[in-house]
Design a protein around this motif. Structure first.
Motif, short mmCIF file in Angstrom:
data_model
loop_
_atom_site.label_atom_id
_atom_site.label_comp_id
_atom_site.label_asym_id
_atom_site.label_seq_id
_atom_site.Cartn_x
_atom_site.Cartn_y
_atom_site.Cartn_z
N HIS A 168 8.13 -0.96 5.79
CA HIS A 168 8.39 0.48 4.94
C HIS A 168 10.05 0.04 3.79
O HIS A 168 10.59 0.00 4.10
CB HIS A 168 8.70 2.37 5.53
CG HIS A 168 9.26 3.19 4.87
ND1 HIS A 168 10.31 4.32 4.74
CD2 HIS A 168 8.67 3.64 3.83
CE1 HIS A 168 10.00 4.62 3.96
NE2 HIS A 168 8.70 4.50 3.18
N GLY A 223 3.72 7.07 6.42
CA GLY A 223 2.67 6.06 6.59
C GLY A 223 2.31 5.88 8.18
O GLY A 223 1.14 5.02 7.83
N GLN A 273 4.67 -0.93 3.06
CA GLN A 273 4.44 0.73 2.13
C GLN A 273 5.49 1.04 1.27
O GLN A 273 6.71 0.89 1.78
CB GLN A 273 4.47 1.47 3.45
CG GLN A 273 4.11 2.89 3.07
CD GLN A 273 4.30 3.99 4.69
OE1 GLN A 273 5.39 3.56 5.19
NE2 GLN A 273 4.81 5.66 3.47
N TRP A 289 1.00 -1.52 0.24
CA TRP A 289 -0.07 0.08 0.11
C TRP A 289 0.62 1.17 0.32
O TRP A 289 1.59 1.57 0.34
CB TRP A 289 -1.37 -0.29 1.18
CG TRP A 289 -0.05 0.42 2.86
CD1 TRP A 289 0.22 -1.31 2.75
CD2 TRP A 289 0.26 1.28 3.43
NE1 TRP A 289 0.88 -0.93 4.31
CE2 TRP A 289 1.00 0.91 4.48
CE3 TRP A 289 -0.53 2.15 3.27
CZ2 TRP A 289 1.30 0.95 5.38
CZ3 TRP A 289 0.64 3.08 4.56
CH2 TRP A 289 1.60 2.40 5.47
N ALA A 290 0.08 2.14 -0.12
CA ALA A 290 1.26 3.35 -0.46
C ALA A 290 -0.20 4.69 0.00
O ALA A 290 -2.08 4.60 0.22
CB ALA A 290 1.08 4.05 -1.66
N THR A 291 0.87 6.11 1.03
CA THR A 291 -0.64 6.98 1.00
C THR A 291 -1.24 7.61 0.54
O THR A 291 -2.47 7.84 1.00
CB THR A 291 0.26 7.86 2.20
OG1 THR A 291 1.53 7.95 1.73
CG2 THR A 291 0.84 7.14 3.84
#
Length: 217
Positions: A162, A147, A139, A109-111
């Motif tokens: 991360h 994040g 992330q 996922w990513a912000t």
């Protein structure tokens, strides 16, 4: 006649001046950082993300996350040596070794990814169910501090790393479209959840995991 000849010469001088200015402008654009001479950032990344300096991480943001799994022998061959930063404590973690020995669900996922924000709470709810397999978040393409803030705001606590340099993303061959989820079998096989979907409930996560494992581990 001399007056017309002088006018033509004046116009010719103006035309050459314009040509020189245009060529000079093109040269500046070609040499400017990030211009047409620059290859740009990775596919699928938000515009300009590769140029921003990462903000410092407030240690208080790490407090609510579960620790990353302890490394064990074995693990998926694709992830051997792929290292990320554990969001719970800021330490490096060998993702392949952390996923060894038992089935696991890996969510990338990513912000900046809107659908990721939708499914992260569903993944958290699934991780709390009895009999669920462990969940590990990865992330990518966004700064660590952002994040951690997102996970805090969404109430997400399952372990996450991360992927600052993209090593994990590359090893998993994550597509340009996020989110993406993978099931790791106990034997170390990596299976992408296909067709991809945005999870909106713990039931949807559970069904996808069972379908992808296919009764085999």
């Amino acid at each position: 006649m001399s007056r017309w000849r002088g006018l033509r010469e004046f116009r010719r001088e103006i035309q050459w001046t314009v040509v020189v200015l245009v060529l000079a402008g093109l040269a500046v654009i070609a040499l400017w950082p990030g211009g047409s001479g620059d290859g740009g950032g990775p596919a699928g990344s938000p515009p300009g993300s590769e140029q921003r300096a990462a903000p410092p991480v407030d240690p208080a943001l790490r407090g609510g996350l579960e620790p990353c799994p302890a490394p064990q022998p074995g693990g998926p061959a694709e992830l051997a040596g792929a290292t990320g930063t554990c969001l719970a404590d800021g330490r490096p973690v060998d993702v392949g070794a952390a996923l060894a020995g038992r089935p696991a669900l890996v969510n990338v996922w990513a912000t900046w990814c809107g659908p990721c924000r939708t499914e992260l709470p569903a993944l958290q709810a699934y991780s709390e169910r009895p009999g669920s397999i462990p969940v590990l978040g990865v992330q990518v393409q966004s700064d660590e501090a952002g994040g951690l803030e997102l996970l805090r705001d969404l109430g997400v606590r399952f372990p996450a790393v991360h992927d600052a340099d993209g090593a994990v993303r590359s090893a998993l061959r994550v597509p340009n479209v996020l989110p993406a989820s993978f099931v790791i079998t106990a034997g170390g096989e990596v299976r992408r959840i296909d067709p991809p979907e945005v999870f909106e409930s713990a039931d949807a996560v559970d069904a996808a995991v069972r379908r992808t494992l296919g009764g085999r581990s």
